[in-house]
Design a protein around this motif. Structure first.
Motif, PDB file in Angstrom:
ATOM      1  N   THR A 108      33.981  67.172  95.500  1.00 59.78           N
ATOM      2  CA  THR A 108      34.805  68.580  94.352  1.00 59.78           C
ATOM      3  C   THR A 108      33.604  69.329  93.777  1.00 59.78           C
ATOM      4  N   TYR A 109      32.868  69.056  92.999  1.00 59.79           N
ATOM      5  CA  TYR A 109      32.708  70.199  92.648  1.00 59.79           C
ATOM      6  C   TYR A 109      31.682  71.626  93.516  1.00 59.79           C
ATOM      7  N   VAL A 110      30.995  70.990  94.567  1.00 58.87           N
ATOM      8  CA  VAL A 110      30.945  71.640  95.437  1.00 58.87           C
ATOM      9  C   VAL A 110      32.336  72.521  95.911  1.00 58.87           C
ATOM     10  N   MET A 111      33.109  71.740  96.527  1.00 63.96           N
ATOM     11  CA  MET A 111      34.317  73.372  96.612  1.00 63.96           C
ATOM     12  C   MET A 111      34.418  73.903  96.061  1.00 63.96           C
ATOM     13  N   GLN A 112      34.705  73.818  94.525  1.00 63.37           N
ATOM     14  CA  GLN A 112      35.152  74.114  93.369  1.00 63.37           C
ATOM     15  C   GLN A 112      33.867  75.192  93.581  1.00 63.37           C
TER      16      GLN A 112
ATOM     17  N   ILE B   7      44.132  76.593 100.338  1.00 68.66           N
ATOM     18  CA  ILE B   7      44.544  75.251  99.750  1.00 68.66           C
ATOM     19  C   ILE B   7      43.942  74.766  99.896  1.00 68.66           C
ATOM     20  N   LEU B   8      43.531  73.956  98.528  1.00 70.71           N
ATOM     21  CA  LEU B   8      42.548  73.168  98.584  1.00 70.71           C
ATOM     22  C   LEU B   8      43.683  72.047  98.105  1.00 70.71           C
ATOM     23  N   MET B   9      43.637  70.607  98.468  1.00 73.55           N
ATOM     24  CA  MET B   9      44.242  69.657  98.033  1.00 73.55           C
ATOM     25  C   MET B   9      43.034  68.619  97.684  1.00 73.55           C
ATOM     26  N   SER B  10      42.505  68.820  96.366  1.00 72.18           N
ATOM     27  CA  SER B  10      41.757  68.009  95.914  1.00 72.18           C
ATOM     28  C   SER B  10      41.374  67.485  95.494  1.00 72.18           C
ATOM     29  N   SER B  11      41.742  66.474  95.466  1.00 72.13           N
ATOM     30  CA  SER B  11      41.510  64.537  94.815  1.00 72.13           C
ATOM     31  C   SER B  11      40.628  63.746  95.219  1.00 72.13           C
ATOM     32  N   PRO B  12      40.584  63.250  93.950  1.00 72.57           N
ATOM     33  CA  PRO B  12      39.193  61.830  94.236  1.00 72.57           C
ATOM     34  C   PRO B  12      40.139  60.781  94.772  1.00 72.57           C
ATOM     35  N   ILE B  13      41.382  60.039  95.252  1.00 75.24           N
ATOM     36  CA  ILE B  13      42.380  59.794  95.823  1.00 75.24           C
ATOM     37  C   ILE B  13      43.193  60.303  96.424  1.00 75.24           C
ATOM     38  N   PRO B  14      42.734  60.973  97.756  1.00 73.81           N
ATOM     39  CA  PRO B  14      43.525  61.138  98.730  1.00 73.81           C
ATOM     40  C   PRO B  14      44.907  60.309  99.377  1.00 73.81           C
ATOM     41  N   GLU B  15      44.325  59.495  99.588  1.00 74.67           N
ATOM     42  CA  GLU B  15      45.176  58.117 100.276  1.00 74.67           C
ATOM     43  C   GLU B  15      46.192  57.776  99.293  1.00 74.67           C
ATOM     44  N   GLN B  16      46.902  58.595  98.360  1.00 75.17           N
ATOM     45  CA  GLN B  16      48.372  57.911  98.528  1.00 75.17           C
ATOM     46  C   GLN B  16      48.654  59.269  99.471  1.00 75.17           C
ATOM     47  N   LEU B  17      48.040  60.112 100.236  1.00 78.83           N
ATOM     48  CA  LEU B  17      48.958  60.972 100.618  1.00 78.83           C
ATOM     49  C   LEU B  17      49.718  59.640 102.371  1.00 78.83           C
TER      50      LEU B  17
ATOM     51  N   VAL C  23      46.173  79.847 106.793  1.00 77.72           N
ATOM     52  CA  VAL C  23      45.884  78.326 105.877  1.00 77.72           C
ATOM     53  C   VAL C  23      44.951  77.899 106.246  1.00 77.72           C
ATOM     54  N   THR C  24      44.302  77.404 105.062  1.00 79.29           N
ATOM     55  CA  THR C  24      43.393  76.185 105.808  1.00 79.29           C
ATOM     56  C   THR C  24      43.486  74.907 104.563  1.00 79.29           C
ATOM     57  N   VAL C  25      43.592  74.083 104.805  1.00 78.07           N
ATOM     58  CA  VAL C  25      43.851  72.590 104.208  1.00 78.07           C
ATOM     59  C   VAL C  25      42.628  71.970 103.647  1.00 78.07           C
ATOM     60  N   VAL C  26      41.896  71.673 102.357  1.00 76.75           N
ATOM     61  CA  VAL C  26      40.706  70.787 103.067  1.00 76.75           C
ATOM     62  C   VAL C  26      41.484  69.744 102.251  1.00 76.75           C
ATOM     63  N   LEU C  27      41.041  68.180 102.719  1.00 79.20           N
ATOM     64  CA  LEU C  27      41.458  67.247 101.842  1.00 79.20           C
ATOM     65  C   LEU C  27      39.724  66.257 101.508  1.00 79.20           C
ATOM     66  N   LEU C  28      39.987  65.892 100.202  1.00 80.81           N
ATOM     67  CA  LEU C  28      38.421  65.806 100.063  1.00 80.81           C
ATOM     68  C   LEU C  28      38.876  63.880  99.581  1.00 80.81           C
ATOM     69  N   SER C  29      38.333  63.089  99.950  1.00 83.13           N
ATOM     70  CA  SER C  29      38.421  61.669 100.101  1.00 83.13           C
ATOM     71  C   SER C  29      36.955  60.900 100.463  1.00 83.13           C
ATOM     72  N   GLU C  30      37.411  59.382  99.763  1.00 91.85           N
ATOM     73  CA  GLU C  30      36.984  58.828  99.528  1.00 91.85           C
ATOM     74  C   GLU C  30      36.098  57.641 100.947  1.00 91.85           C
ATOM     75  N   ILE C  31      37.310  57.312 102.106  1.00 88.74           N
ATOM     76  CA  ILE C  31      37.230  57.256 103.066  1.00 88.74           C
ATOM     77  C   ILE C  31      37.764  58.102 103.910  1.00 88.74           C
ATOM     78  N   VAL C  32      37.041  56.917 105.283  1.00 84.87           N
ATOM     79  CA  VAL C  32      37.017  57.738 106.701  1.00 84.87           C
ATOM     80  C   VAL C  32      38.297  58.702 107.216  1.00 84.87           C
ATOM     81  N   TRP C  33      37.907  58.799 108.178  1.00 85.30           N
ATOM     82  CA  TRP C  33      39.543  59.496 108.690  1.00 85.30           C
ATOM     83  C   TRP C  33      40.360  58.930 109.473  1.00 85.30           C
ATOM     84  N   GLU C  34      39.676  58.699 109.950  1.00 85.43           N
ATOM     85  CA  GLU C  34      40.025  56.821 110.752  1.00 85.43           C
ATOM     86  C   GLU C  34      40.987  56.322 109.794  1.00 85.43           C
TER      87      GLU C  34
END
Length: 256
Positions: A20-24, A102-112, A134-145
């Motif tokens: 998140t810090y790097v993106m901000q 459009i940056l979807m920044s979330s410590p836990i975007p797993e809610q998606l 538009v570019t959507v950026v998703l930040l997560s702690e888990i893998v894309w799979e």
């Protein structure tokens, strides 16, 4: 801003690895139009879509948006999104932007994964749906799979943020040294702390908490005049039992 960007980017890595810090910092330094949305706070599809529109409208007016925005469906969102982008006068910037990052920044975007089944696929191809860059950026702690829908979807560009090495943690934590002590003295303390905790904890926030919690104990011999800042042996013998006790309660916040 005049260049096309990838429709969606998926950035993942362990907590406190700087995502998140790097993106901000990147978006702010390059002055790219962007929106930050926290999926923990906006945990339903409607709240999520409406918050993006509210932030875009605030961008166009230059003030914080107070009037409510109603968006019940993705079709409504696409239509209102185009209007908001036009009002921000971003559509002339070679499409790339239009849509701000459009940056979807979330410590836990797993809610998606708990939202309607069409939300994640729609965000991944929002560029196509809106005909804007538009570019959507998703930040997560888990893998894309673990996110990929069973029905298939547009594959994002994935990027991994590795954990900090012990050298990186040493440099970062050493920057927080108290002004009444020298930087070398605090750096020596951080080396001792990492020597004890690095194998069981590599979370920067937790290590920072442990460093602040135990520093007073480390300084006791210096405060009492029994040792100086270079007597590392005496300082270590004084704090060793305390650190071993603290290691048993890492993450538990039991030692105060």
């Amino acid at each position: 801003r005049q260049q096309f960007s990838f429709p969606s980017i998926f950035i993942y890595g362990h907590t406190s690895s700087g995502k998140t810090y790097v993106m901000q910092t990147l978006l702010t330094t390059l002055q790219l139009p962007h929106v930050f949305v926290n999926c923990v706070e906006y945990f339903t599809s409607r709240l999520l879509l409406e918050e993006i529109l509210i932030q875009l409208q605030s961008c166009s007016s230059g003030t914080e948006q107070t009037s409510p925005v109603h968006c019940d469906t993705l079709n409504d969102f696409v239509r209102l999104f185009k209007q908001a982008v036009a009002s921000c006068e971003l559509q002339d910037q070679t499409l790339y932007i239009v849509s701000n990052f459009i940056l979807m920044s979330s410590p836990i975007p797993e809610q998606l994964r708990e939202m309607e089944a069409n939300i994640l696929p729609a965000f991944l191809r929002l560029q196509e749906l809106t005909d804007l860059n538009v570019t959507v950026v998703l930040l997560s702690e888990i893998v894309w799979e673990l996110f990929r829908p069973n029905t298939g979807c547009f594959e994002p560009f994935t990027m991994y943020f590795p954990d900090y090495s012990i050298g990186h943690l040493q440099k970062i934590l050493s920057q927080n040294h108290p002004p009444e002590y020298s930087a070398d003295f605090y750096a020596a303390y951080i080396n001792i702390l990492l020597g004890v905790f690095y194998m069981v904890c590599r979370d920067l926030k937790e290590l920072r908490h442990l460093a602040a919690l135990n520093f007073a104990k480390y300084c006791e011999p210096v405060v009492r005049g029994e040792a100086n800042e270079r007597d590392t042996r005496k300082l270590w013998k004084n704090i060793e039992p305390h650190l071993k006790k603290a290691m048993q309660t890492v993450y538990l916040r039991e030692i105060s």
